[in-house]
Each structure stands twice: as structure tokens, then as C-alpha cells.
Design a protein around this motif. Structure first.
Motif, PDB file in Angstrom:
ATOM      1  N   SER A   1       0.837  -1.210   0.000  1.00 57.51           N
ATOM      2  CA  SER A   1       0.000   0.000   0.000  1.00 57.51           C
ATOM      3  C   SER A   1       0.866   1.253   0.000  1.00 57.51           C
ATOM      4  CB  SER A   1      -0.923   0.013   1.217  1.00 57.51           C
ATOM      5  OG  SER A   1      -1.767  -1.107   1.201  1.00 57.51           O
TER       6      SER A   1
ATOM      7  N   GLN B   1      -7.582   0.468   0.053  1.00 53.34           N
ATOM      8  CA  GLN B   1      -7.710  -0.835   0.696  1.00 53.34           C
ATOM      9  C   GLN B   1      -8.980  -0.919   1.541  1.00 53.34           C
ATOM     10  OE1 GLN B   1      -4.097  -2.208   2.460  1.00 53.34           O
ATOM     11  NE2 GLN B   1      -4.968  -4.129   3.120  1.00 53.34           N
TER      12      GLN B   1
ATOM     13  N   ASP C   1      -6.193  -1.407  -4.598  1.00 51.56           N
ATOM     14  CA  ASP C   1      -5.511  -1.960  -3.427  1.00 51.56           C
ATOM     15  C   ASP C   1      -6.399  -3.037  -2.812  1.00 51.56           C
ATOM     16  OD1 ASP C   1      -3.923  -2.529  -1.286  1.00 51.56           O
ATOM     17  OD2 ASP C   1      -3.634  -0.445  -0.655  1.00 51.56           O
ATOM     18  N   GLU C   2      -6.062  -4.267  -3.107  1.00 56.11           N
ATOM     19  CA  GLU C   2      -6.818  -5.433  -2.632  1.00 56.11           C
ATOM     20  C   GLU C   2      -8.317  -5.280  -2.854  1.00 56.11           C
ATOM     21  OE1 GLU C   2      -5.555  -6.892   1.133  1.00 56.11           O
ATOM     22  OE2 GLU C   2      -3.470  -6.340   0.799  1.00 56.11           O
TER      23      GLU C   2
HETATM   24 MG   LIG Z   1      -2.088  -2.765   2.071  1.00 61.69          MG
END
Ligand SMILES: [Mg+2]
Ligand SMILES: Nc1ncnc2c1ncn2[C@@H]1O[C@H](COP(=O)(O)OP(=O)(O)OP(=O)(O)O)[C@@H](O)[C@H]1O
Lengths: 256, 247
Positions: free
Chosen positions: B41, B85, B162-163
Motif C-alpha cells: 500500500s 484498501q 488496493d486489494e
Molecule cells: Mg495494504
């Protein structure tokens, strides 16, 4: 001895650096107050936020402040045989001093703390990053509406505090202590000048800047996690309250 | 094209990025894998200019964004979409308003068209009928999908995920991957996806890079990664703890 000096020095330096940082933050937001586009709906929302959150507590503390003033001043003034001046004494203390200061302290506790928590949560949940990543300036969207709203709402809340306080005093002086209604209000008209009212307004406006500035700043640069936000909130309330009282003294001594 | 050159970043004494080098070509889907807390991240935030590196540079179409001021940086950010995220949805806005927000604030699209596009986007992520809810009222997986819809609504040229699928059930996970690939085929954006979904990500990404101990230890096509001889990569995709070592 040398170590002591060194610690003191580094403390002072970090203090100055932090003050500079806070001041830059304020100047930065003032810049966006005057540079379009303006976010009027956000401004209205934040005005409602301050007003709505604080109204009940302002009414409550305002009325009790007026009542206490009436009781205390009545016994003091009667000793000098000038109890006819009770009305103006209450009105002047409220308008010049207690209204702006106490209402600002109440708003700090009620809306200021909520503001810091709200902005702090936006920081730790990356909402501020999201705004930045959309090429939108978080100052414009989050900070400026609060500062402008506070400048507009603080004097209004102080005015409400004053009016409620004066009627609280009226309830005690006229209804309880048996003073004549005419004396209470007519003397007020004689002794309260526009100058006194303006002083109250100047104070309220500056308190609005102080509270919104400190509370926004602390939220914007909060530490990590829930703990960081709760710490920021406490710091914001303490710092705002202290600054309100210090500034009140300064502006009072300049304006007198 | 995004070129990352010798990127270094420390927080206090903790070195998170230790000379990252990576090139992301136009219109490719690049996945970044690596262990939790490994700095993925943080790496991504450097590509958006949210963090400034201690050393190194990030070139977006030849411009080093680490040296730009806010104004120039914003011009590059106009081309970006980001899925954070945690979703990073605005608490005070409804699902609908969240997705409409970038269109409303950044473009001159008409109200009617905003409505059509937002409703379509919500349908695409399987959230039709949720538009009046607030972020606090929906599940974590739903938030992820709203964030995805919000990131793609402006049809950006570069999208960072992000994910985007962590914490979703397998069916939704696959539908989100499908959505990313379909949108990618349709608009041809450059995509960077941080992901823990092994092996699913192999079917999504064009190339995969592995970030480990602050450096990219391997970059390649999914097949190259699957057949990599690098012990760190092998262990990661098989799913075993890698003993961390300092060279
Ligand atoms: Mg992360
Ligand atoms: N703003 C910050 N200040 C200090 N330390 C940070 C900050 N952001 C991240 N870190 C640290 O950097 C390291 C990498 O964090 P990062 O969030 O990039 O991990 P990640 O690879 O994304 O992990 P995950 O897969 O769990 O999301 C962590 O040890 C974290 O504590």
C-alpha cells in the motif's frame, strides 16, 4: 546544565515548528476562502452542524448563566443601593464577556470535539487521501466550510446566549426578587451601547476562527487508529478552550 | 507508462521500500503480490503522489511526479482512479452520492447522464437497489464494490486497486475479477492490482511483480511466476512462511 539547556532548546524549537505548521494550515485555508470554486452546500451543511449540535446546550447554559448573574449581582448592587442597575449589569457582562466566551466553550465541547473526530476518522479511513487522489483539494472540501461556518455561526450562537441569559436574569430579578419590569429593561437600553455589542461580535468571530482552526487542524493531522483520534479530540478541546480564554484577555485589553 | 526507479521510503527507523524498480507498460494489468505489511500500500501511495519518497523517482509518462507541486500533480491525478484498501467511501454520502461524486465534482456531465452511469455502475458491481444506503449500513464486501464503482465511473486511464477482492466470497471475488478484466478490455486502462488472491490473480493479470523486503524480487507473466525458481516466490505462491533474511 548543558543537557538541560539542550532539552529546553529542542523543546522550544519543536514548539515553534509546530506553531508554524498550524499557522501555515490556517493561512492555507484562508487562501481557499477567497479562491473559487466555493462549496456553498458544504458551508450550509457545516453551519447546520454547528448550530444544530450546540443549540440545546446554549439555551440551557445561557439561561442559567443569566439567572446566576441576576442573583449574585442583585445582592452586590443592593449593598451599594444601586440595584436599579441590575438590568444593564447583567446585559453588559453577557454581551461583552460571558456570552461570547461561554458559548464558544460550549460549542467547542459539543461541536468542536465532534468535528475533530469526524475529520480524524476521514483521515485514518483514507477519505482525505481519496479526495486528494481525485485531484480535489481536501482543504476546500473539509476545512474551509468549517472555518467560514464557524465565523458566521459563533456570533449568532453568542447572541442567542445573550438573549436567553437576559431573560433568565429577568425571571430571577422581576419574578423572584420583585424588581419592576420597566427598570430592568429601560436601564438596559440606556447603558448598552453599540460599541459593547460590536465587542461581543468581534470576540465571537475570533473564537469561531480559533475553534474551527484548532479542531480541524487536530483532526486533519490525527495519529493512527481510534486511539489517535481520541487523543486528537481531547487535545483539540483543551487547546481551543485555553486559546479562547487567553485570546479573550488579549482582545479585551486591546478593545477596552 | 509508469516507471519506478530506486524508490526508497522509511517511517522513522523502519525501512519499508528499499530501492523498488518496476516498469508498468501502458494498458497492461500489473498485479503486485507480497506478504502482509510488506509495503504494497505504501508503494501504491507513491504512485499517486500521496507519499513522497526519501529517494528515487516515479515517472508517469516521463514526468517525475515526486518533484511536482500540487497543481501539476492534480493534472496527473485527473487521469487516475483509485480503490483504497479500506474503500475510503465518504461516510456522509450515500452509496449513490459516493459513486456520483467524481462525476459531479470533476466533469460537466448532465444530471441525467450521471444518474444513468451511476445506476449502471452499481448494477455492474451487483449493488442495484443499495443506492440510498450509507457506507455504515453496508457490509465490508459491499463497500469494496462501491469503491470499485467509484474508481471506474470516470473511465480513468490508470486505475490502482488496493486489494479490491480481499474479504469477498469466492463468487463475488470472481465476478469482481471478471468486471476488472471486462472494463479493462472495454476502456483499455493501465491497471495496478494489489492482490492476495493466489491463484485467481494469475487469470486476471498480464504480469505479476512480487514485493519482498522492500524490493521487487521477481516480475513476469503469470506462467513465469508460476514456474519461477526463486525460492521466495515459490514459497509465497505455495503459501508457506518465508524466513526473512537480509542480504
Ligand atoms: Mg495494504
Ligand atoms: N503513514 C505511515 N506511518 C508509519 N508507518 C507506516 C505508515 N504507513 C505504513 N506504515 C508501515 O509500513 C509498513 C507497510 O505497510 P503497508 O500498508 O504498505 O503494507 P501492505 O503490504 O499494504 O500490507 P497489507 O497486505 O496487510 O495491506 C507497515 O509496517 C506499516 O506499519
Amino acid at each position: 546544565m548543558e543537557r538541560l539547556l539542550r532539552i529546553l532548546g529542542s523543546w522550544a524549537l519543536s514548539m515553534i515548528r509546530r506553531m508554524g505548521h498550524m499557522f501555515t494550515f490556517l493561512m492555507n485555508s484562508f487562501y481557499f476562502v477567497f479562491v473559487p470554486p466555493f462549496k456553498f452546500n458544504l458551508l450550509l451543511r457545516q453551519m447546520r452542524f454547528f448550530g444544530n449540535k450546540s443549540m440545546a446546550i446554549i439555551l440551557l447554559t445561557g439561561s442559567f448563566t443569566g439567572m446566576v448573574l441576576a442573583l449574585q449581582l442583585y445582592y452586590t448592587l443592593r449593598k451599594f443601593g444601586s440595584d436599579a442597575l441590575l438590568g444593564p449589569a447583567i446585559a453588559l457582562s453577557l454581551i461583552r464577556e460571558l456570552g461570547p466566551v461561554l458559548s464558544a466553550l460550549m460549542v467547542t465541547g459539543r461541536a468542536g470535539s465532534a468535528l475533530t473526530a469526524e475529520i480524524g476518522i476521514m483521515r485514518i479511513s483514507e477519505q482525505i487521501d481519496a479526495l486528494t487522489a481525485m485531484a480535489l483539494n481536501p482543504m476546500r472540501y473539509l476545512i474551509v466550510p468549517n472555518i467560514v461556518a464557524a465565523i458566521m455561526v459563533f456570533p449568532l450562537l453568542a447572541a442567542i446566549f445573550d438573549v436567553i441569559g437576559i431573560y433568565g436574569g429577568y425571571a430571577i430579578a422581576v419574578k423572584l426578587l420583585g424588581m419592576s419590569e420597566g427598570t430592568y429593561f429601560s436601564q438596559m437600553e440606556v447603558f448598552v451601547d453599540m460599541e459593547d455589542i460590536m465587542q461581543g461580535i468581534y470576540k465571537s468571530v475570533s473564537f469561531g476562527v480559533i475553534v474551527s482552526w484548532v479542531c480541524c487542524y487536530k483532526g486533519f493531522y490525527t495519529g493512527y487508529g481510534a486511539e489517535g483520534v481520541s487523543k486528537a479530540t481531547t487535545e483539540a478541546v483543551v487547546m481551543s478552550s485555553v486559546l479562547i480564554l487567553i485570546w479573550d484577555y488579549f482582545i479585551g485589553s486591546v478593545l477596552l | 507508462m509508469i516507471e519506478v526507479i530506486d524508490l526508497e521510503k522509511s517511517f522513522d527507523s523502519q525501512k519499508v521500500l528499499d530501492g523498488v524498480n518496476l516498469t508498468i507498460f501502458d494498458k497492461e494489468l500489473m498485479a503486485i503480490i507480497g506478504k502482509s505489511g510488506g509495503g504494497k500500500s505504501v508503494f501504491l501511495k507513491h504512485l499517486i503522489g500521496l507519499l513522497k519518497p526519501d529517494k528515487g523517482s516515479v515517472l508517469v509518462d516521463g514526468v517525475d511526479i515526486t518533484r511536482l507541486g500540487t497543481k501539476e500533480l492534480d493534472r496527473i491525478r485527473e487521469k487516475l482512479g483509485v480503490v483504497f484498501q479500506g474503500g475510503a467511501l465518504f461516510d456522509s454520502l450515500t452509496v449513490y452520492e459516493n459513486v456520483a461524486f467524481p462525476l459531479k465534482e470533476k466533469t460537466k456531465v448532465s444530471k441525467k447522464e450521471i444518474q444513468d452511469r451511476v445506476m449502471q455502475a452499481l448494477e455492474d458491481v451487483g449493488l442495484w437497489g443499495m443506492e440510498k444506503k450509507y457506507p455504515a449500513e453496508i457490509s465490508g464486501g459491499m463497500k469494496k464494490r462501491v469503491a470499485l464503482a467509484r474508481a471506474l465511473i470516470t473511465e480513468p486511464q490508470i486505475v490502482f486497486f488496493d486489494e479490491p477482492t480481499t474479504g469477498l466470497d469466492p463468487i463475488i471475488l470472481n465476478s469482481i475479477h471478471r468486471l476488472i478484466v471486462d472494463t479493462h478490455n472495454k476502456y483499455g486502462f493501465t491497471g495496478v492490482i494489489i492482490s492476495h488472491d493466489i491463484p485467481e490473480i494469475f487469470d486476471v493479470a498480464d504480469r505479476i511483480a512480487m514485493l519482498h523486503n522492500g524490493v521487487i524480487v521477481e516480475v513476469g507473466t503469470p506462467d513465469e511466476i508460476k514456474n519461477s525458481f526463486n525460492p521466495i516466490v515459490r514459497q509465497f505462491i505455495i503459501g508457506m512462511e518465508v524466513p526473512s533474511f537480509k542480504p
